[in-house]
Design a protein around this motif. Structure first.
Motif, mmCIF file in Angstrom:
data_model
loop_
_atom_site.group_PDB
_atom_site.id
_atom_site.type_symbol
_atom_site.label_atom_id
_atom_site.label_comp_id
_atom_site.label_asym_id
_atom_site.label_seq_id
_atom_site.Cartn_x
_atom_site.Cartn_y
_atom_site.Cartn_z
ATOM 1 N N ALA A 1 40.106 75.234 41.900
ATOM 2 C CA ALA A 1 41.172 73.648 41.693
ATOM 3 C C ALA A 1 42.125 74.046 41.384
ATOM 4 O O ALA A 1 43.313 73.849 40.591
ATOM 5 C CB ALA A 1 41.003 73.058 39.991
ATOM 6 N N TYR B 1 46.390 72.763 42.324
ATOM 7 C CA TYR B 1 47.111 71.723 43.058
ATOM 8 C C TYR B 1 47.471 71.940 44.419
ATOM 9 O O TYR B 1 47.780 72.766 44.791
ATOM 10 C CB TYR B 1 47.750 71.212 42.029
ATOM 11 C CG TYR B 1 47.504 71.792 40.638
ATOM 12 C CD1 TYR B 1 46.198 70.912 40.203
ATOM 13 C CD2 TYR B 1 48.531 72.271 39.412
ATOM 14 C CE1 TYR B 1 46.593 70.873 39.041
ATOM 15 C CE2 TYR B 1 47.556 72.179 38.557
ATOM 16 C CZ TYR B 1 47.026 71.565 37.751
ATOM 17 O OH TYR B 1 46.683 71.525 36.692
ATOM 18 N N HIS C 1 40.495 68.256 36.188
ATOM 19 C CA HIS C 1 40.444 68.496 34.431
ATOM 20 C C HIS C 1 41.106 69.489 34.935
ATOM 21 O O HIS C 1 41.871 70.343 32.902
ATOM 22 C CB HIS C 1 39.140 69.442 34.604
ATOM 23 C CG HIS C 1 37.315 68.682 34.237
ATOM 24 N ND1 HIS C 1 36.653 68.114 35.229
ATOM 25 C CD2 HIS C 1 37.881 67.315 34.014
ATOM 26 C CE1 HIS C 1 35.772 67.585 34.261
ATOM 27 N NE2 HIS C 1 36.284 66.477 33.844
ATOM 28 N N LYS D 1 31.480 50.476 34.129
ATOM 29 C CA LYS D 1 31.314 49.652 35.901
ATOM 30 C C LYS D 1 30.723 48.870 35.131
ATOM 31 O O LYS D 1 31.517 47.664 36.952
ATOM 32 C CB LYS D 1 29.460 50.482 35.171
ATOM 33 C CG LYS D 1 29.306 51.133 35.561
ATOM 34 C CD LYS D 1 28.701 51.992 36.871
ATOM 35 C CE LYS D 1 28.834 53.496 37.196
ATOM 36 N NZ LYS D 1 28.474 54.384 36.301
ATOM 37 N N ALA E 1 44.423 69.898 35.500
ATOM 38 C CA ALA E 1 45.966 69.319 34.614
ATOM 39 C C ALA E 1 45.955 68.989 33.730
ATOM 40 O O ALA E 1 46.722 68.930 32.858
ATOM 41 C CB ALA E 1 46.014 67.823 35.966
ATOM 42 N N ARG E 2 44.423 68.503 32.906
ATOM 43 C CA ARG E 2 44.646 68.118 31.403
ATOM 44 C C ARG E 2 44.153 69.299 30.707
ATOM 45 O O ARG E 2 44.723 69.282 29.651
ATOM 46 C CB ARG E 2 43.273 67.460 30.844
ATOM 47 C CG ARG E 2 42.579 66.133 30.595
ATOM 48 C CD ARG E 2 41.527 65.397 30.190
ATOM 49 N NE ARG E 2 41.870 64.388 31.272
ATOM 50 C CZ ARG E 2 40.900 63.579 31.794
ATOM 51 N NH1 ARG E 2 39.734 63.884 31.527
ATOM 52 N NH2 ARG E 2 40.733 62.456 32.563
ATOM 53 N N SER F 1 37.795 68.031 39.209
ATOM 54 C CA SER F 1 38.304 69.974 39.052
ATOM 55 C C SER F 1 39.496 69.673 38.541
ATOM 56 O O SER F 1 39.692 70.230 37.954
ATOM 57 C CB SER F 1 37.008 70.850 39.139
ATOM 58 O OG SER F 1 38.174 70.779 41.124
ATOM 59 N N LEU F 2 40.198 68.362 39.821
ATOM 60 C CA LEU F 2 41.773 69.115 39.534
ATOM 61 C C LEU F 2 42.183 68.461 38.437
ATOM 62 O O LEU F 2 43.118 69.058 37.869
ATOM 63 C CB LEU F 2 42.738 68.847 40.687
ATOM 64 C CG LEU F 2 42.548 69.696 42.572
ATOM 65 C CD1 LEU F 2 42.847 68.520 43.211
ATOM 66 C CD2 LEU F 2 43.046 70.107 42.164
ATOM 67 N N PHE G 1 37.559 77.722 37.484
ATOM 68 C CA PHE G 1 37.318 76.656 37.806
ATOM 69 C C PHE G 1 36.332 77.181 38.914
ATOM 70 O O PHE G 1 36.583 78.238 39.771
ATOM 71 C CB PHE G 1 37.385 75.588 38.509
ATOM 72 C CG PHE G 1 38.196 74.624 36.960
ATOM 73 C CD1 PHE G 1 37.351 73.567 36.441
ATOM 74 C CD2 PHE G 1 39.370 74.502 36.685
ATOM 75 C CE1 PHE G 1 37.467 73.061 35.544
ATOM 76 C CE2 PHE G 1 40.232 73.792 35.237
ATOM 77 C CZ PHE G 1 39.252 73.363 35.277
ATOM 78 N N GLU H 1 48.036 61.902 31.547
ATOM 79 C CA GLU H 1 46.510 61.096 31.604
ATOM 80 C C GLU H 1 47.591 60.201 33.153
ATOM 81 O O GLU H 1 47.310 60.124 33.852
ATOM 82 C CB GLU H 1 46.284 59.897 30.775
ATOM 83 C CG GLU H 1 45.136 60.993 30.079
ATOM 84 C CD GLU H 1 43.813 61.107 30.739
ATOM 85 O OE1 GLU H 1 43.598 60.908 31.637
ATOM 86 O OE2 GLU H 1 43.525 62.341 30.261
ATOM 87 N N PRO I 1 38.690 65.980 44.417
ATOM 88 C CA PRO I 1 38.038 66.785 43.338
ATOM 89 C C PRO I 1 38.653 66.114 41.963
ATOM 90 O O PRO I 1 39.478 66.549 41.120
ATOM 91 C CB PRO I 1 37.944 68.102 43.930
ATOM 92 C CG PRO I 1 38.949 67.422 44.664
ATOM 93 C CD PRO I 1 39.020 66.633 45.212
ATOM 94 N N LEU J 1 36.862 69.066 27.749
ATOM 95 C CA LEU J 1 36.115 68.103 28.521
ATOM 96 C C LEU J 1 35.629 67.046 28.647
ATOM 97 O O LEU J 1 34.877 66.452 29.262
ATOM 98 C CB LEU J 1 35.759 68.609 30.264
ATOM 99 C CG LEU J 1 37.792 69.759 30.522
ATOM 100 C CD1 LEU J 1 37.420 70.324 31.167
ATOM 101 C CD2 LEU J 1 38.904 68.910 31.015
ATOM 102 N N LYS K 1 36.433 57.631 31.785
ATOM 103 C CA LYS K 1 35.650 57.025 31.074
ATOM 104 C C LYS K 1 35.765 56.122 30.546
ATOM 105 O O LYS K 1 37.133 55.933 29.825
ATOM 106 C CB LYS K 1 34.402 58.208 31.045
ATOM 107 C CG LYS K 1 33.695 59.037 31.118
ATOM 108 C CD LYS K 1 33.136 60.173 30.136
ATOM 109 C CE LYS K 1 33.059 61.103 31.339
ATOM 110 N NZ LYS K 1 32.165 62.563 30.822
#
Ligand SMILES: Nc1ncnc2c1ncn2[C@@H]1O[C@H](COP(=O)(O)OP(=O)(O)O)[C@@H](O)[C@H]1O
Ligand SMILES: [Mg+2]
Lengths: 277, 369
Positions: free
Chosen positions: B90, B92, A171, A106, A173-174, A168-169, B86, A180, A166, B57, A101
């Motif tokens: 999720a 890896y 998220h 866009k 990892a975060r 969620s991967l 999740f 990042e 996906p 998040l 984001k």
């Protein structure tokens, strides 16, 4: 009944594909056969479909009379560099557009995309002026490489591909304290490998076969890529078809090898984006 | 010490099609340290959004989120001392199970020895020892689920966040994992926030349950209280299976008149409904609180209603009888040997002490002091 009509359908399809394959293969076959025939047969360019004698003389002439090794190196170098830059930059940009984001996500994407609507002939002259007259880059690798560092088409392809991965991967990892850039480098790039491989192969092939731009911005024989070199060779030695066939074979060989080595990815390339990862 | 507190939290999404859209509205709650709280509600009601805001998040549009003693509004997920499991696990896919488990610790620059130790501990708790060198795709659904939980455990967080972790498992495995998760909670002594759309999961796991609908919290209460004293018709209908029956009624002279029955109310109830005298009201009764006449051993047979049975479902342990009261379909869950025939009249006994009353305008529960 249904079984029977299916058999007929498969039969017809096989027949059509067989014809198609033949039409595609014959010129290639002709090229390769032509390149192995002695000069007498080649001069008239009437090679036998099944030759009675083999000769590597056309190859000797081709390599002796031209800068072929340099051209091959140039092609390899330019295509290699552009493959790396395109894969890296397009996947980076595609990932950002697909998953991150940021203000203007866009609109920037749409502006980029709209540039694809402009035919390349329109921008060719301004680009030429920019590279040759303003940056004075004529006859350099930079001139060949710079305009194609990353293409909008590749960014678009990668955005589509990254969207299918996906979220969620990312998220996960975060939360796992990954930076990042680390997320991109350690999670996204490894799982996007099939997509990146397809992009790499298609970029390499496209760049290897690129003709017009390298022709425009290079002057000296030592800066030419194999495709441009072959063309100049043809003009100079218009009668030595054998050597031309040898050159064309040499120019096409890397692509043929690449195709057979990476067949799996070529087939994948057709469905990339269509399947959800 | 890790409470999780929402102070008037609100989340808006700006969507191209829907415009500005409020996913979570004025959310207020306090989850106590070591508590197991379940968020439940139909799909799209804002459960995941709430959980993501706790995790960091998603950034809330307004309001404060507190974890432990800190306001975490602008804290990165990694600094919130939380771990999340999740719905799709999720994991890896390119890493082995061991790498999956240790990824977070490596990023936190923990020592090799400590990582080793944590992974070992988590894998023995969850029975993953044999699987450590495999890749996620070589594991079954249940095993992947365990790895996902393991990845949360190794971090040793103050708060665990679970987003529908069992919804991808088959029914049998789901029950097994449910028991394991309850045990895990006892063992870890951590705060758990758990999201599900399955009210059975919520009732069995939650010490307290937060019921949500359309981004709004409807009720926060322990399971028995939700069951016995639902705040409004939404909660009443959502918790319990088969769902609570609603019947339109009128209150006259301390009696509730529904079609086919006239229920004399105990004095205390009649007093509580005084302000509704002569007005319409909605009476709620759970299917399990209606009895076939011949099996009403535990309740007084004073209050009955006569109904025409339209459908009979035999569940083995119980029979479900369906019939109409007014325009509403009503279900009774009765003893399997109850005699009832399709299309015939049947006398049912109502457990008068288990009636619920709702205001038809506001759908809120009418408090009987
Ligand atoms: N990133 C987003 N952008 C726009 N709308 C969203 C986004 N995430 C969730 N929503 C919307 O918010 C509402 C609540 O979603 P969610 O919290 O995922 O519900 P659930 O209770 O099923 O977990 C849904 O209507 C969903 O469409
Ligand atoms: Mg959800």
């Amino acid at each position: 009944m249904q079984q029977k009509s299916k058999v007929v359908l498969v039969g017809v399809a096989t027949f059509v594909l067989l014809i198609w394959a033949l039409i595609t293969i014959i010129p290639l076959y002709w090229m390769i056969i032509g390149s192995f025939q002695d000069s007498a047969a080649s001069a008239s360019f009437n090679p036998r479909f099944i030759p009675d004698s083999w000769s590597i003389a056309p190859y000797e002439r081709f390599f002796n009379k031209t800068n072929a090794f340099r051209w091959l190196f140039n092609s390899l170098f330019v295509s290699g560099v552009l493959t790396v830059t395109n894969v890296f930059l397009a996947s980076l940009a595609g990932y950002a557009f697909a998953k991150l984001k940021f203000p203007g996500n866009k609109s920037v994407f749409w502006i980029l995309l709209s540039t694809m609507m402009i035919p390349s002939q329109v921008t060719l002259i301004p680009l030429y002026v920019l590279i040759i007259n303003i940056f004075s880059l004529g006859d350099t690798y930079t001139a060949i490489i710079l305009p194609s560092l990353v293409t909008v088409g590749n960014i678009f392809l990668m955005k589509q591909y990254m969207s299918s991965l996906p979220t969620s991967l990312i998220h996960a990892a975060r939360i796992d304290a990954c930076s990042e850039f680390g997320i991109f480098y350690k999670i996204i790039l490894p799982i996007a490998k099939p997509g990146l491989a397809v992009l790499a192969i298609f970029t390499f092939v496209a760049q290897w076969n690129e003709f017009f731009w390298p022709l425009l911005v290079t002057r000296s024989s030592s800066m030419r890529t194999i495709q441009v070199g072959l063309a100049s060779f043809k003009f100079a030695e218009s009668t030595d078809y054998g050597a031309i066939m040898a050159g064309a074979t040499v120019g096409a060989l890397p692509m043929i090898i690449l195709f057979f080595a990476l067949q799996k990815y070529f087939l994948q390339g057709i469905t990339v984006g269509a399947v959800k990862g | 010490m890790a409470r999780v507190v929402f102070n008037n939290v609100r989340k808006e999404f700006v969507d191209e099609k829907k415009g500005t859209f409020t996913a979570v509205e004025n959310s207020e709650f306090v989850i106590e340290d070591k508590e197991f709280v379940v968020f439940v509600g139909p799909s799209g009601c804002g459960k995941t959004t709430s959980l993501r805001m706790i995790a960091g998040l998603e950034r809330q549009t307004s309001g404060d989120i507190i974890i432990g003693d800190r306001i975490v509004n602008d804290l990165h997920p990694k600094d919130r001392d939380i771990a999340m499991v999740f719905q799709d696990y999720a994991l890896y896919p390119h890493m082995t199970i061991r790498e999956n488990l240790s990824f977070g610790l490596k990023n936190l620059k923990k020592s090799k020895a400590e990582i080793e130790q944590q992974v070992k501990q988590a894998s023995s708790i969850l029975g993953l020892d044999e699987l450590l060198e495999r890749k996620p795709r070589e594991l079954s659904g249940g095993q992947r689920q365990r790895v996902a939980v393991g990845r949360a455990i190794v971090r040793n967080p103050q708060v665990f966040l679970f987003d529908e972790p069992l919804s991808n498992l088959d029914a049998k495995l789901r029950i097994q994992m449910r028991v394991e998760l309850a045990e895990l909670h006892k063992r870890l002594g951590a705060t758990i926030v758990y999201v599900t759309h399955d009210q059975v999961e919520a009732m069995t796991l939650g010490e307290r349950i937060v019921v949500m609908s359309n981004g709004i919290i409807q009720q926060i209460a322990p399971p028995t209280e939700l069951y016995n004293k639902p705040n409004n018709m939404f909660v009443a209908g959502f918790i319990g299976s088969p769902a609570m029956n609603f019947m339109d009624a009128t209150i006259e002279n301390g009696k509730a008149f529904v079609e086919g029955a006239q229920i004399a109310l105990p004095q205390a109830v009649a007093d509580g409904l005084k302000s509704y005298e002569g007005k319409k009201i909605i009476v709620g009764i759970r299917p399990e609180h209606l009895y076939g006449e011949e099996f009403a051993h535990t309740v007084s047979k004073e209050h009955t209603m006569d109904v025409t049975v339209q459908v009979i479902e035999n569940l083995g342990a119980d029979n479900l009888l369906y019939f109409k009261v007014g325009s509403r379909m009503v279900t009774a869950r009765v003893h399997p040997e109850t005699i009832a025939r399709l299309g015939e009249r049947k006398r049912l006994v109502i457990d008068i002490s288990k009636l619920h009353f709702f205001d038809p305008e506001t759908t809120q529960r009418i408090a009987l002091s």
